[in-house]
Design a protein around this motif. Structure first.
Motif, mmCIF file in Angstrom:
data_model
loop_
_atom_site.group_PDB
_atom_site.id
_atom_site.type_symbol
_atom_site.label_atom_id
_atom_site.label_comp_id
_atom_site.label_asym_id
_atom_site.label_seq_id
_atom_site.Cartn_x
_atom_site.Cartn_y
_atom_site.Cartn_z
ATOM 1 N N MET A 1 34.038 29.631 -20.286
ATOM 2 C CA MET A 1 32.724 30.208 -20.008
ATOM 3 C C MET A 1 31.676 29.506 -20.881
ATOM 4 N N LYS A 2 30.630 29.008 -20.241
ATOM 5 C CA LYS A 2 29.596 28.276 -20.969
ATOM 6 C C LYS A 2 28.332 29.117 -21.108
ATOM 7 N N THR A 3 27.627 28.884 -22.223
ATOM 8 C CA THR A 3 26.391 29.604 -22.510
ATOM 9 C C THR A 3 25.221 28.632 -22.493
ATOM 10 N N PHE A 4 24.187 29.004 -21.748
ATOM 11 C CA PHE A 4 22.984 28.178 -21.620
ATOM 12 C C PHE A 4 21.783 28.961 -22.150
ATOM 13 N N ILE A 28 22.464 26.903 -12.204
ATOM 14 C CA ILE A 28 23.678 26.931 -13.030
ATOM 15 C C ILE A 28 24.766 27.747 -12.353
ATOM 16 N N GLU A 29 24.402 28.899 -11.806
ATOM 17 C CA GLU A 29 25.397 29.804 -11.222
ATOM 18 C C GLU A 29 25.987 29.289 -9.920
ATOM 19 N N GLN A 30 25.347 28.290 -9.320
ATOM 20 C CA GLN A 30 25.963 27.654 -8.154
ATOM 21 C C GLN A 30 27.257 26.940 -8.544
ATOM 22 N N VAL A 31 27.349 26.556 -9.807
ATOM 23 C CA VAL A 31 28.508 25.800 -10.290
ATOM 24 C C VAL A 31 29.393 26.659 -11.190
ATOM 25 N N PHE A 32 28.770 27.342 -12.146
ATOM 26 C CA PHE A 32 29.515 28.218 -13.056
ATOM 27 C C PHE A 32 29.065 29.665 -12.813
ATOM 28 N N LYS A 286 24.211 29.880 -30.627
ATOM 29 C CA LYS A 286 25.349 30.431 -29.883
ATOM 30 C C LYS A 286 25.566 29.741 -28.536
ATOM 31 N N ALA A 287 24.741 28.748 -28.213
ATOM 32 C CA ALA A 287 24.762 28.161 -26.873
ATOM 33 C C ALA A 287 25.518 26.845 -26.826
ATOM 34 N N ASP A 288 25.939 26.480 -25.615
ATOM 35 C CA ASP A 288 26.555 25.174 -25.381
ATOM 36 C C ASP A 288 25.513 24.141 -24.969
ATOM 37 N N TYR A 289 24.531 24.575 -24.166
ATOM 38 C CA TYR A 289 23.495 23.672 -23.668
ATOM 39 C C TYR A 289 22.139 24.371 -23.719
ATOM 40 N N ILE A 290 21.096 23.566 -23.949
ATOM 41 C CA ILE A 290 19.724 24.071 -23.976
ATOM 42 C C ILE A 290 18.956 23.404 -22.844
#
Length: 376
Positions: A1-4, A28-32, A286-290
């Motif tokens: 699970m990734k956090t953006f 994002i939700e189209q993919v994850f 706390k995020a993976d990507y910004i």
């Protein structure tokens, strides 16, 4: 699970910062489908500042009616309340902004910041302890004199007559009377949110740099600049305050100067102030990507624009920053040394402007989706 973390500014004329966050999340939700998306709509003191802080801090709108840029113009607008009602957030453009007048109506000899003063007064009526004032988008050039008049300051000419509002009137001022200024200003912290560093007058001052876009002819620019210089001299002589060369004094036609003089305001970078207010660093940690972005990204972005300010925070935390732009301008290569990982144009090179505005949210959503697919 990734956090953006989604921290865009508005895309002018096509998306608010909140709408951009929503478009990013859809992509994002189209993919994850199980991705965590943290919305942090941003601004830099200009358009969208109030809404960004209300959205990020669960604040509320307060409706008010104030005077517009011209004396007999009434404007229905609002400001924000955050921090459990202790802090008011005001955009001066909501009362005295460029968008409130047609191009043929713009005349900085006549326009004033009186309505901004009325908004401040409305906030003071709610017993706030702090007021943040964003200075972007003004159509005024009165050094904040109108704002001061709305808060009880009186200006007199050499014959003892009270001077009227507007940038064209500053040259008549000889005396300043503070006896009726709103006493609550002394108990209230006033913070200016602006990324404009211009002095009040001179070659880089408010009139010469910004006057033409507010409707000033070359002759008017000279008169306005002379008036600002005269007003600053009167302030120095009457109040012993020499502030015209402070960086940001020329913001919003000199409203920065007026707020420092009459409200003891301090100036901060708009983008950095909002970053602090919304706790962006804690969220980014706390995020993976910004994801960030705005309508245009170019060489000027590094001079304090929202995407640059977001990238600076992420860079310190070693997080990747993906910026999306409605248009990518020249000389962006240095931005990759400033914390940007990737900069993506959401439009085709041969874009039609009307189509861009109409399809901006869909284009941003699709570009976010395409980027996230590359992560798989």
């Amino acid at each position: 699970m990734k956090t953006f973390v989604l921290a865009p500014d508005s895309f002018k004329e096509s998306m608010t910062a909140e709408q951009a966050c929503a478009a990013m999340q859809r992509g994002i939700e189209q993919v994850f489908s199980d991705a965590i998306c943290i919305h942090v709509p941003m601004a830099d003191g200009g358009e969208g500042t109030v809404d960004a802080l209300i959205a990020a801090l669960h604040g509320e709108r307060v409706a008010c009616e104030v005077t517009g840029p011209l004396p007999h113009q009434k404007v229905q607008t609002y400001f924000g309340l955050i921090d459990a009602g202790q802090t008011a957030v005001i955009e001066m453009a909501a009362a005295n902004g460029m968008h409130l007048l047609l191009s043929e109506q713009r005349n900085p000899l006549l326009t004033s910041t009186y309505g901004t003063g009325e908004m401040i007064k409305c906030a003071l009526d709610l017993d706030v302890s702090k007021i943040i004032i964003g200075l972007g988008g003004s159509v005024t050039n009165d050094a904040g004199a109108g704002m001061a008049q709305a808060l009880g300051v009186k200006f007199y000419d050499e014959w003892g007559a009270e001077v009227d509002r507007g940038g064209g009137q500053l040259g008549h001022i000889k005396n300043i009377d503070l006896s009726e200024i709103d006493a609550r200003l002394k108990q209230t912290q006033i913070i200016i949110a602006s990324d404009v560093n211009n002095p009040l007058y001179g070659d880089n001052g408010a009139s010469r740099v910004f006057g033409p876009q507010k409707g000033a002819s070359l002759e008017m620019v000279q008169q306005l600049d002379d008036n600002l210089r005269h007003f600053a001299d009167v302030v120095d002589a009457e109040l012993n305050l020499d502030l015209p060369h402070v960086a940001g004094a020329g913001a919003a036609g000199g409203l920065g100067f007026g707020l420092m003089v009459f409200a003891d305001a301090t100036i901060q970078s708009g983008a950095k102030l909002i970053i602090e207010q919304v706790g962006l660093a804690e969220k980014i940690a706390k995020a993976d990507y910004i994801f960030t972005g705005e309508g245009r990204i170019d060489f000027q972005t590094k001079f304090g624009k929202t995407p640059w300010a977001v990238a600076q925070v992420a860079k310190k935390l070693n997080k990747p920053v993906i910026a999306f732009a409605g248009r990518i301008g020249d000389n962006i290569q240095p931005l990759f040394d400033e914390g940007f990982t990737q900069i993506i144009d959401i439009n085709n090179a041969d874009y039609d402007f009307e189509n861009v505005l109409r399809n901006a949210r869909r284009n941003l959503e699709n570009c976010c989706s395409d980027f996230v697919k590359s992560l798989k």
